[in-house]
Motif scaffolding. Structure first.
Motif, PDB file in Angstrom:
ATOM      1  N   LEU A 267      -5.491  11.586  -5.106  1.00 22.61           N
ATOM      2  CA  LEU A 267      -5.075  11.440  -3.703  1.00 22.61           C
ATOM      3  C   LEU A 267      -3.562  11.322  -3.563  1.00 22.61           C
ATOM      4  CD1 LEU A 267      -7.895   9.040  -2.450  1.00 22.61           C
ATOM      5  CD2 LEU A 267      -7.537  11.421  -1.771  1.00 22.61           C
ATOM      6  N   LYS A 268      -2.887  10.816  -4.584  1.00 21.14           N
ATOM      7  CA  LYS A 268      -1.436  10.675  -4.541  1.00 21.14           C
ATOM      8  C   LYS A 268      -0.724  11.917  -5.079  1.00 21.14           C
ATOM      9  CE  LYS A 268      -1.757   5.654  -4.988  1.00 21.14           C
ATOM     10  NZ  LYS A 268      -1.129   5.256  -3.726  1.00 21.14           N
ATOM     11  N   GLY A 269      -1.493  12.942  -5.450  1.00 19.98           N
ATOM     12  CA  GLY A 269      -0.888  14.191  -5.887  1.00 19.98           C
ATOM     13  C   GLY A 269      -0.378  14.182  -7.310  1.00 19.98           C
ATOM     14  N   ILE A 270      -0.739  13.177  -8.096  1.00 17.03           N
ATOM     15  CA  ILE A 270      -0.281  13.100  -9.482  1.00 17.03           C
ATOM     16  C   ILE A 270      -1.076  14.050 -10.365  1.00 17.03           C
ATOM     17  CG2 ILE A 270      -0.082  11.579 -11.496  1.00 17.03           C
ATOM     18  CD1 ILE A 270       0.357   9.256  -9.515  1.00 17.03           C
TER      19      ILE A 270
ATOM     20  N   VAL B 290       0.839  -1.188   0.000  1.00 15.96           N
ATOM     21  CA  VAL B 290       0.000   0.000   0.000  1.00 15.96           C
ATOM     22  C   VAL B 290       0.873   1.237   0.000  1.00 15.96           C
ATOM     23  CG1 VAL B 290      -1.776   1.259   1.235  1.00 15.96           C
ATOM     24  CG2 VAL B 290      -1.827  -1.225   1.217  1.00 15.96           C
ATOM     25  N   SER B 291       0.712   2.044  -1.039  1.00 13.05           N
ATOM     26  CA  SER B 291       1.464   3.285  -1.124  1.00 13.05           C
ATOM     27  C   SER B 291       0.866   4.315  -0.189  1.00 13.05           C
ATOM     28  CB  SER B 291       1.428   3.821  -2.561  1.00 13.05           C
ATOM     29  OG  SER B 291       1.913   2.863  -3.450  1.00 13.05           O
ATOM     30  N   GLN B 292       1.690   5.177   0.368  1.00 10.56           N
ATOM     31  CA  GLN B 292       1.201   6.224   1.256  1.00 10.56           C
ATOM     32  C   GLN B 292       0.488   7.285   0.434  1.00 10.56           C
ATOM     33  OE1 GLN B 292       4.196   8.047   3.594  1.00 10.56           O
ATOM     34  NE2 GLN B 292       2.784   9.350   4.726  1.00 10.56           N
ATOM     35  N   ASN B 293      -0.715   7.643   0.885  1.00 11.22           N
ATOM     36  CA  ASN B 293      -1.470   8.675   0.191  1.00 11.22           C
ATOM     37  C   ASN B 293      -0.913  10.042   0.536  1.00 11.22           C
ATOM     38  OD1 ASN B 293      -3.177   6.753  -0.807  1.00 11.22           O
ATOM     39  ND2 ASN B 293      -4.600   6.892   0.913  1.00 11.22           N
ATOM     40  N   VAL B 294      -0.821  10.905  -0.458  1.00 10.32           N
ATOM     41  CA  VAL B 294      -0.417  12.275  -0.205  1.00 10.32           C
ATOM     42  C   VAL B 294      -1.641  13.158  -0.294  1.00 10.32           C
ATOM     43  CG1 VAL B 294       1.889  11.900  -1.099  1.00 10.32           C
ATOM     44  CG2 VAL B 294       0.114  12.712  -2.642  1.00 10.32           C
TER      45      VAL B 294
END
Length: 712
Positions: A399-402, A35-39
């Motif tokens: 949510l990941k800022g992309i 699970v990647s950390q959400n930014v």
């Protein structure tokens, strides 16, 4: 932004659906997802709240979880329904399920054998005269040339079981009863499916969305507020979320009212397996008319659909005993083991929501909440699953800022036209279904017109009982057209009608099951896409025909990536043959850039990698080598250094005459393809790119992601 308070005028629970025995209502240890950390997220606020635990909501939950996005699900019912409902899973949905921990394999191994459901049968009774039969399967439907998986016939409640098992394996909890009491005042942190939670209000503010949910705790109704950044309404055709937001539906309402009778009969299943196996049985006789859906002949599970004409007819009229008698009339004889499980009314609509997004894209509609179709061609559930597939990576990218929040507008840009197209196609298919009774002298339009006259003209004058007698009498006269004496080759009128019926079947003008060109070939024309200079491939689509059309692979922007069998050239890979679709990750918001092993193509790929790195967008390069290439595989490592996120694969062709990858894509090998995380093509150059490669890639990525070029 001020607070938008949207209060429900009333709320009620409705009938609680029957519990499915054997549901695993317990915690199962997670399989250790990466699970990647959400930014850009506040840990005190749930990233995504989903309202509605049907197939669309559960698929969206799985996809978000795999992408590292925490979510929770609210479901107003305390148990899951066992009413079979949707049952046809099209090719594209099965491709999505392939990526969900082998879910497609489980469906394929659990569904009935294809030979038991490939036909639609038209008859005077299940034991009487067969008027016609249509086989909806063709050899190419199973040869895996255009897709790595085939269509399936699998009841919705069984699919929900598998989806729930998948979520439990990923650490989700299904909470009901005691679990809800323990969680009454606890924070919803993600990974919960909260049963018996009825959404009663939605409040929107700058920080996100607050949903007020009503539920029973210790026998008393109470409320809790759940805060999330995004709210997704997947709560069905009568969506509470949609109603609270005041979003209207546009299209045709009340196409037809029906009663759905779910029943079991092992004896009927055995008879049909031996005598006339099929999926749908259209039954016409002087005593009754109905459509029987054989969900599983081996298990003897059926749903009978019969026309319903309120207020002259009432739901209370359809007692289990009355339904048994109706089933006997349609079967043509009595059966000792008929077990009626459930009786439900429903209304057929053909509508699309006026908008899929609300409140600055914080609230989103998907599935039947956004569109509802006639069940002709299986578009309802399948279109919803593809909504979820389109939406999941876009929410994750925000949510990941992309991408910016405004990027979510591409969801509506892409999915609403598809919903509108599928609405038109399903209506055409429904009208084709009506052509059969019309050919037999039973025009459904006349029946509906008579019903309207009774309701509008004399309904306010005559007593209810007399209205019903008139309606029954008129329908009895109509069904008399189906008598053995009239519907016979010996009768000139009957012979003419039977000839017309045969013509409908021979010309493919009856109800169709499969639409490969639309199921696999649907395209987005506007959204997270970038065209090439002078590209006309984003023009408007053709109008739906209502007929089966075969899928022709294409790499035009907005299309789903064509399938071809390939093999990895890495010495470390132990993977055998796999699909080009498998090159796209389901666990990362990662784009794929496909090229041939040519010097100019490596230059394009390097420019793409440089731009993607500046945007912090994960990008993987795939170099597709021609069939039977014997050397040169080390070229990619040197040509793409210092980047190492690439894969060399080689075409696995069935024969020397099979088309190459670039021929399938209708491109030259000097072209390039950019693929999105949902396996749809964001951009492609059909041949070599002239000019500044970096500037072209800068234009492409900024256009697709909805960011300003100066940010790169």
């Amino acid at each position: 932004m001020g607070i938008l308070a949207l209060r429900r005028k009333f709320y009620g629970r409705g009938a609680i659906a029957a519990r499915i025995s054997g549901y695993p209502l317990k915690y199962i240890q997670s399989r250790g997802l990466s699970v990647s950390q959400n930014v850009n997220s506040d840990n005190s606020i749930l990233p995504v709240l989903i309202v509605g635990a049907g197939p669309v909501g559960l698929v969206l939950s799985i996809l978000l979880t795999k992408l590292g996005v925490k979510c929770a699900v609210l479901e107003k019912n305390r148990t899951f329904s066992r009413h079979p409902q949707a049952h046809f899973i099209n090719n594209r949905s099965m491709e999505v399920f392939r990526k969900l921990d082998g879910l497609a394999d489980e469906i394929m191994s659990s569904q009935p054998p294809v030979d038991l459901w490939r036909k639609f049968i038209y008859c005077t009774s299940l034991t009487g005269q067969i008027l016609g039969a249509v086989d909806h399967m063709q050899p190419q439907d199973f040869d895996h040339t255009v897709s790595p998986v085939s269509v399936a016939h699998f009841s919705q409640y069984k699919l929900i079981r598998l989806l729930l098992k998948n979520l439990l394996d990923h650490g989700f909890h299904i909470l009901d009863g005691e679990g809800l009491n323990k969680l009454c005042h606890a924070q919803i942190s993600g990974g919960e499916i909260l049963m018996g939670h009825d959404c009663t209000a939605v409040n929107v503010a700058d920080h996100g969305v607050t949903v007020t949910a009503s539920f029973l705790s210790d026998g008393r109704r109470t409320e809790r507020d759940i805060h999330s950044q995004f709210l997704v309404g997947t709560d069905g055709a009568g969506s509470t979320v949609r109603k609270l937001l005041g979003i209207s539906m546009e299209g045709e309402k009340d196409l037809q009212k029906l009663i759905s009778v779910h029943f079991l009969s092992q004896k009927l299943g055995e008879y049909l397996i031996n005598e006339r196996p099929g999926m749908l049985f259209f039954i016409f006789n002087p005593e009754a008319i109905g459509v029987l859906v054989a969900h599983d002949l081996k298990q003897g599970e059926f749903v009978l659909q019969v026309p319903f004409y309120p207020p002259q007819q009432n739901l209370e009229d359809f007692t289990f005993e009355m339904c048994k008698r109706l089933i006997f009339k349609l079967v043509g004889r009595e059966l000792a083991d008929i077990n009626v499980m459930d009786v439900k009314p429903w209304v057929m609509h053909a509508e699309v929501a006026e908008k899929f997004l609300s409140s600055s894209s914080k609230i989103i509609l998907a599935g039947d909440a956004a569109h509802r179709f006639p069940p002709a061609g299986g578009f309802g559930m399948n279109t919803g699953i593809q909504d979820a597939h389109n939406l999941a990576w876009k929410i994750a990218s925000v949510l990941k800022g992309i991408t910016p929040v405004s990027f979510l507008s591409t969801y509506e840009m892409e999915r609403k036209p598809i919903a509108s197209f599928n609405t038109a196609l399903s209506v055409q298919n429904f009208k084709a279904a009506m052509a059969v009774p019309a050919a037999l002298g039973l025009d459904p339009k006349i029946a509906n017109a008579v019903h309207r006259v009774i309701n509008d003209k004399i309904g306010s004058i005559l007593p209810h009982g007399l209205q019903r007698s008139i309606l029954d009498g008129i329908f009895s006269i109509g069904r008399a057209q189906l008598s053995d004496a009239l519907l016979s080759e010996k009768n000139p009128l009957g012979s003419s009608r039977l000839a017309k019926l045969r013509q409908i079947f021979e010309e493919g003008k009856s109800l169709q099951l499969q639409f490969p060109a639309e199921d696999l070939g649907f395209r987005y024309r506007k959204g997270a896409l970038a065209g090439s200079n002078g590209d006309s491939s984003l023009d408007a689509p053709e109008s739906p025909t209502g007929r089966r059309r075969d899928y022709v692979p294409s790499a035009d922007p907005g299309s789903r990536l064509p399938h071809m069998n390939i093999r990895s050239l890495s010495k470390q890979s132990h993977q055998g043959t796999f699909s080009t679709l498998d090159l796209v990750s389901v666990e990362r918001v990662e784009f794929l850039f496909i090229i041939a092993p040519l010097q100019d193509s490596y230059h394009i790929a390097r420019a793409a990698l440089e731009v993607a790195e500046g945007l912090k967008v994960p990008l993987r390069i795939c170099v597709i080598w021609p069939h039977q290439t014997v050397d040169g595989f080390g070229t990619s490592e040197a040509a793409l250094a210092p980047w190492n996120n690439f894969i060399n694969v080689i075409e696995e062709k069935n024969s020397q005459t099979s088309a190459s990858w670039w021929d399938i894509c209708q491109m030259t090998e000097r072209g390039a393809i950019l693929v999105r995380p949902d396996e749809h093509i964001a951009w492609r150059a059909k041949s070599e790119i002239k000019g500044n490669l970096f500037l072209e890639m800068k234009r492409v990525f900024s256009t697709v992601l909805g960011v300003e070029p100066r940010q790169i």
